[in-house]
Design a protein around this motif. Structure first.
Motif, mmCIF file in Angstrom:
data_model
loop_
_atom_site.group_PDB
_atom_site.id
_atom_site.type_symbol
_atom_site.label_atom_id
_atom_site.label_comp_id
_atom_site.label_asym_id
_atom_site.label_seq_id
_atom_site.Cartn_x
_atom_site.Cartn_y
_atom_site.Cartn_z
ATOM 1 N N PHE A 292 0.857 -1.184 0.000
ATOM 2 C CA PHE A 292 0.000 0.000 0.000
ATOM 3 C C PHE A 292 0.891 1.231 0.000
ATOM 4 C CE2 PHE A 292 -2.043 3.433 2.473
ATOM 5 C CZ PHE A 292 -3.131 3.680 1.647
ATOM 6 N N ILE A 293 0.667 2.133 -0.953
ATOM 7 C CA ILE A 293 1.423 3.384 -1.030
ATOM 8 C C ILE A 293 0.492 4.529 -0.669
ATOM 9 C CG2 ILE A 293 2.818 4.893 -2.490
ATOM 10 C CD1 ILE A 293 3.443 2.516 -4.249
ATOM 11 N N GLY A 294 0.785 5.205 0.424
ATOM 12 C CA GLY A 294 -0.042 6.313 0.897
ATOM 13 C C GLY A 294 0.589 7.654 0.563
ATOM 14 N N ILE A 295 -0.196 8.535 -0.050
ATOM 15 C CA ILE A 295 0.298 9.848 -0.473
ATOM 16 C C ILE A 295 -0.673 10.929 -0.016
ATOM 17 C CG2 ILE A 295 0.940 11.308 -2.433
ATOM 18 C CD1 ILE A 295 1.468 8.776 -4.044
ATOM 19 N N ALA A 296 -0.170 11.929 0.680
ATOM 20 C CA ALA A 296 -0.945 13.128 1.002
ATOM 21 C C ALA A 296 -0.419 14.249 0.119
ATOM 22 C CB ALA A 296 -0.808 13.493 2.476
ATOM 23 N N PHE A 372 -3.485 15.554 9.568
ATOM 24 C CA PHE A 372 -4.893 15.322 9.253
ATOM 25 C C PHE A 372 -5.043 14.616 7.909
ATOM 26 C CE2 PHE A 372 -9.004 17.057 7.517
ATOM 27 C CZ PHE A 372 -9.816 16.223 8.271
ATOM 28 N N ALA A 373 -4.316 15.080 6.896
ATOM 29 C CA ALA A 373 -4.406 14.449 5.569
ATOM 30 C C ALA A 373 -3.913 13.012 5.613
ATOM 31 C CB ALA A 373 -3.602 15.265 4.555
ATOM 32 N N ARG A 374 -2.826 12.769 6.325
ATOM 33 C CA ARG A 374 -2.285 11.416 6.376
ATOM 34 C C ARG A 374 -3.127 10.497 7.261
ATOM 35 N NH1 ARG A 374 3.814 13.674 6.082
ATOM 36 N NH2 ARG A 374 4.110 13.317 3.850
ATOM 37 N N HIS A 375 -3.870 11.068 8.179
ATOM 38 C CA HIS A 375 -4.821 10.243 8.926
ATOM 39 C C HIS A 375 -5.875 9.666 7.975
ATOM 40 C CE1 HIS A 375 -7.547 8.891 12.105
ATOM 41 N NE2 HIS A 375 -8.518 9.442 11.399
ATOM 42 N N ILE A 376 -6.348 10.479 7.048
ATOM 43 C CA ILE A 376 -7.316 9.982 6.068
ATOM 44 C C ILE A 376 -6.649 8.980 5.133
ATOM 45 C CG2 ILE A 376 -8.942 10.634 4.246
ATOM 46 C CD1 ILE A 376 -9.267 13.320 5.571
ATOM 47 N N VAL A 377 -5.370 9.218 4.790
ATOM 48 C CA VAL A 377 -4.633 8.238 3.990
ATOM 49 C C VAL A 377 -4.596 6.897 4.718
ATOM 50 C CG1 VAL A 377 -2.376 7.622 3.049
ATOM 51 C CG2 VAL A 377 -3.233 9.945 2.775
ATOM 52 N N ASN A 378 -4.337 6.918 6.016
ATOM 53 C CA ASN A 378 -4.334 5.683 6.801
ATOM 54 C C ASN A 378 -5.655 4.939 6.690
ATOM 55 O OD1 ASN A 378 -2.349 6.894 9.666
ATOM 56 N ND2 ASN A 378 -1.749 6.225 7.631
ATOM 57 N N ARG A 379 -6.744 5.683 6.542
ATOM 58 C CA ARG A 379 -8.063 5.067 6.430
ATOM 59 C C ARG A 379 -8.299 4.438 5.049
ATOM 60 N NH1 ARG A 379 -12.326 6.535 9.984
ATOM 61 N NH2 ARG A 379 -11.598 7.612 11.846
ATOM 62 N N LEU A 380 -7.427 4.694 4.100
ATOM 63 C CA LEU A 380 -7.524 4.061 2.790
ATOM 64 C C LEU A 380 -6.823 2.711 2.761
ATOM 65 C CD1 LEU A 380 -6.837 7.160 0.486
ATOM 66 C CD2 LEU A 380 -9.044 6.269 1.255
ATOM 67 N N TYR A 381 -6.052 2.412 3.791
ATOM 68 C CA TYR A 381 -5.349 1.131 3.888
ATOM 69 C C TYR A 381 -6.349 -0.004 4.068
ATOM 70 C CZ TYR A 381 -2.614 -2.599 6.129
ATOM 71 O OH TYR A 381 -2.050 -3.800 6.467
ATOM 72 N N ARG A 382 -6.124 -1.115 3.347
ATOM 73 C CA ARG A 382 -7.047 -2.242 3.399
ATOM 74 C C ARG A 382 -6.334 -3.582 3.546
ATOM 75 N NH1 ARG A 382 -9.783 0.812 5.095
ATOM 76 N NH2 ARG A 382 -11.830 1.560 4.480
ATOM 77 N N GLY A 383 -5.406 -3.632 4.476
ATOM 78 C CA GLY A 383 -4.805 -4.908 4.837
ATOM 79 C C GLY A 383 -3.650 -5.362 3.976
ATOM 80 N N GLU A 384 -2.993 -4.453 3.265
ATOM 81 C CA GLU A 384 -1.841 -4.846 2.455
ATOM 82 C C GLU A 384 -0.681 -5.314 3.345
ATOM 83 O OE1 GLU A 384 -4.510 -2.566 -0.010
ATOM 84 O OE2 GLU A 384 -3.602 -2.061 1.918
ATOM 85 N N TYR A 385 0.181 -6.138 2.783
ATOM 86 C CA TYR A 385 1.269 -6.731 3.561
ATOM 87 C C TYR A 385 2.289 -5.673 3.983
ATOM 88 C CZ TYR A 385 4.483 -10.359 5.123
ATOM 89 O OH TYR A 385 5.295 -11.166 5.909
ATOM 90 N N TYR A 386 2.635 -4.792 3.055
ATOM 91 C CA TYR A 386 3.576 -3.713 3.352
ATOM 92 C C TYR A 386 2.883 -2.368 3.206
ATOM 93 C CZ TYR A 386 7.320 -7.213 2.792
ATOM 94 O OH TYR A 386 8.129 -8.314 2.917
ATOM 95 N N ALA A 387 3.450 -1.359 3.846
ATOM 96 C CA ALA A 387 2.931 0.006 3.739
ATOM 97 C C ALA A 387 4.084 0.956 3.454
ATOM 98 C CB ALA A 387 2.217 0.415 5.022
ATOM 99 N N LEU A 388 3.925 1.759 2.417
ATOM 100 C CA LEU A 388 4.920 2.762 2.048
ATOM 101 C C LEU A 388 4.276 4.135 2.077
ATOM 102 C CD1 LEU A 388 7.632 3.766 0.851
ATOM 103 C CD2 LEU A 388 6.728 3.212 -1.417
ATOM 104 N N GLN A 389 4.860 5.041 2.842
ATOM 105 C CA GLN A 389 4.395 6.431 2.872
ATOM 106 C C GLN A 389 5.431 7.305 2.182
ATOM 107 O OE1 GLN A 389 2.636 8.274 6.523
ATOM 108 N NE2 GLN A 389 4.326 9.724 6.370
#
Length: 663
Positions: A292-296, A372-389
């Motif tokens: 999962f790649i999270g971008i704000a 605040f923006a990255r908190h919403i990004v965290n809510r887009l996560y859906r159980g992926e094995y790795y997380a990249l911010q």
């Protein structure tokens, strides 16, 4: 409305056989003289297998002219808005734009994926298999290991596996680290493993029962409402957090104490799972582990280039899923708009991998900083094995995904977070091969108090960090601090250290100190990568002028002071002024420190004097030479669940004359 049908596996008519033994449809016995009590197995497993087959939601489409308000009624919350881009081959990937006056814009894309997966409930399957092992150990004492092994392999096949998979479970493991027995006297671990496993399986069922890739766009009718942290007159509709209370749907985190290895192994899904071929994370092929790649993004015109680069340069782009919070003004280019028309170039990432991209749009005037923006990004996560911010202005090197995965695996630390400040892309990537030309990388080790009086705060600026060759070969090296612009970890990092949304107008420097201390207290360890897999592209694009949320500072006067008090209060850096509990939003504060390590251990180990508000000056000599890594890595827990700082009695101390009389 989504309709779920649940089928108990004992009601599925099927026959499986192995070694002269067979089982058909319901509870019964194996031939061959050994009776299986399936009630006993089910009582051990405690969770019945459920197969989710939600029907396709009905999407009611309404045409609306751009700029008009769209009314919401209770029975219909799905809207569509067509633009000229749609007719030219562009498929809008937005959830819907959140605005200060309550209007909703954007289109909810219809999905045509098939949801009927025979054994979709991966976590329940995994949990049942683990419980079968316990059952096998009991019967092996009665019938011998040879017979019991044949029974075990049959049971594994019957619960959705294959003979090959069963042997893999028994004899292989390619997880991060090599699990070994947990020290029963270690107080850092949770003491309710069984209860947590049951709860985790229930909470994640909603997502793991759906085929990859999942999308929060399919959940819009289940979104929850959140009051804007700096404007009580604005309410936003946001996705639910991956872990939510089963009764009221409220956000939950995984644990403030250290979860066991078996629990964290329940977090992380793979791609391409076929019915009956579900894989435990412990034997999941590395190329199948999702990222999962999270971008704000705040009005960043380079955002879509970043998304394009992530997919285009990955060895296995099908395992990526990107979640973006895009904060825009009218006229700004959205992060999900293809670089070229999809009809002209259908193979570009923003066209080819559209179902792996979620974009949550929000009006720029509502932006109050990265937390605040990255908190919403965290809510887009859906159980992926790795997380990249990452930031919204990044360029990747070729095959970056297998490189960074191999690096984190080489730490043998389940709690590893590979992080650093990104160097400029200029001269860093070979234009022909796409490979990195840089051999050095930054080490985050130089921190100091800045400001004066009560506003004196601990910071570590990107420009003051050394860049050098890695002294540790074959693995990333330990470092004390964390960077928000590049952070790669296991997915459970998001579930245990989610961003605090109640910190409006907090800047990057304070955000990073807060997250570092919270993650440290939760048991995570920070590593600087052995090699950089991406670079900062903002400084090399003079036409892409950086914009800041601080241009709205006049709208939220006074919030920065209150936010900093909460931030530093929760992490215990105002020892004489406040108790951390003074800032608890609820009796179960979700965004405070953990209970694996005390933050005072961080301060004493790395030479931070919070009362005097000074730091040791030569910490970088200790870190960048690899001394910290060599001293601390031997104390990695046997099961790979982080460095045990209770075994480390080292204190970095080189104070001389109070830093040359500087206070």
């Amino acid at each position: 409305m989504s309709i779920h049908s649940f089928i108990d596996d004992d009601e599925i008519s099927c026959c499986e056989s192995y070694g002269g033994m067979s089982r058909c449809s319901s509870k019964g016995s194996f031939t061959g003289g050994f009776n299986i009590d399936w009630d006993e197995i089910d009582s051990i497993a405690e969770e019945s297998l459920s197969v989710g087959t939600p029907s396709h939601p009905t999407v009611n489409k309404r045409r609306s002219s751009k700029g008009k308000h769209i009314a919401i009624d209770d029975d219909d919350c799905s809207f569509s808005s067509y633009s000229s881009r749609h007719s030219s081959g562009y498929r809008n990937n937005k959830i819907r734009r959140q605005t200060s006056h309550g209007s909703l814009r954007g289109m909810r894309r219809e999905r045509t994926d098939s949801y009927d997966s025979l054994f979709g409930f991966e976590l329940a399957q995994r949990q049942r298999r683990n419980n079968i092992f316990r059952f096998w150990r009991n019967i092996s004492k009665k019938v011998g290991k040879t017979t019991s092994m044949a029974i075990l392999l049959s049971l594994m096949c019957m619960t959705g596996g294959t003979l090959k998979y069963s042997f893999n479970v028994l004899f292989q493991s390619n997880n991060i680290g090599s699990p070994k027995p947990v020290n029963p006297n270690d107080p850092a671990y949770i003491d309710n493993e069984r209860q947590m496993r049951r709860s985790l399986a229930k909470q994640t069922n909603t997502y793991t029962s759906r085929p990859w890739p999942v999308s929060v766009r399919d959940e819009e009718k289940d979104f929850e409402f959140m009051v804007h942290p700096a404007n009580p007159n604005v309410t936003l509709s946001i996705p639910k957090f991956y872990l939510s209370d089963q009764k009221d749907g409220s956000m939950q985190t995984l644990s403030k104490k250290l979860p066991t290895r078996s629990i964290v192994d329940m977090i992380g899904r793979s791609t391409g799972i076929e019915p009956g071929q579900l894989r435990s994370s412990s034997v999941m092929a590395e190329e199948m582990r999702t990222i999962f790649i999270g971008i704000a993004s705040y009005r960043d015109s380079l955002c879509r280039y970043t998304v394009e680069s992530a997919f285009a340069k990955a060895r296995y782009p099908e395992r990526l899923r990107i979640g973006v919070v895009d904060q825009l003004l009218d006229g700004d280019q959205s992060c999900d708009v293809p670089l070229v028309d999809c009809n002209a170039k259908p193979n570009q990432a923003l066209c080819k991998y559209r179902n792996q991209i979620d974009v949550y749009e929000m009006e720029a005037a509502l932006a109050v900083g990265a937390p605040f923006a990255r908190h919403i990004v965290n809510r887009l996560y859906r159980g992926e094995y790795y997380a990249l911010q990452i930031d919204a202005h990044v360029q990747f090197v070729q095959d970056w995904d297998i490189d960074i995965v191999s690096q984190i695996v080489n730490t043998k630390n389940e709690m590893a977070v590979v992080t650093n400040y990104l160097s400029s892309v200029s001269g860093s990537i070979d234009s022909v091969t796409g490979r990195s030309l840089r051999v050095a990388r930054q080490v985050i080790c130089n921190a100091a108090y800045e400001g004066s009086g009560p506003d004196r705060r601990l910071r570590h600026d990107a420009q003051s960090q050394p860049e050098a060759l890695s002294p540790i070969h074959g693995s990333p090296a330990l470092q004390p601090y964390w960077a928000s612009g590049f952070s790669f970890s296991r997915g459970h990092f998001i579930l245990r250290v989610p961003y605090d949304p109640y910190l409006p107008m907090v800047t990057k420097q304070d955000e990073e100190i807060s997250m570092a201390l919270r993650a440290f207290s939760m048991g995570y360890d920070f590593y600087t990568p052995e090699r950089s897999v991406c670079f900062n592209s903002a400084s090399d694009n003079p036409g892409a002028k950086r914009k800041s949320f601080l241009q709205h500072k006049h709208l939220y006067t006074g919030h920065e002071t209150a936010s900093l008090k909460r931030l530093y209060g929760l992490i215990g850096m105002d020892p004489d002024e406040n108790d951390p509990e003074d800032f608890y939003k609820t009796p179960k504060e979700l965004f405070g420190c953990g209970k694996v390590r005390d933050v005072s251990k961080f301060f004493s180990t790395f030479g931070i004097h919070i009362r005097e508000k000074i730091t040791e000056r030569k910490l970088c000599d200790y870190v960048s030479t690899g001394s910290m890594h060599k001293k601390c890595s031997p104390f990695l827990r046997n099961d790979g669940m982080g460095v045990d700082y209770n075994q480390i009695h080292f204190r970095f101390h080189e104070l001389q004359n109070n830093h040359d009389n500087g206070r």
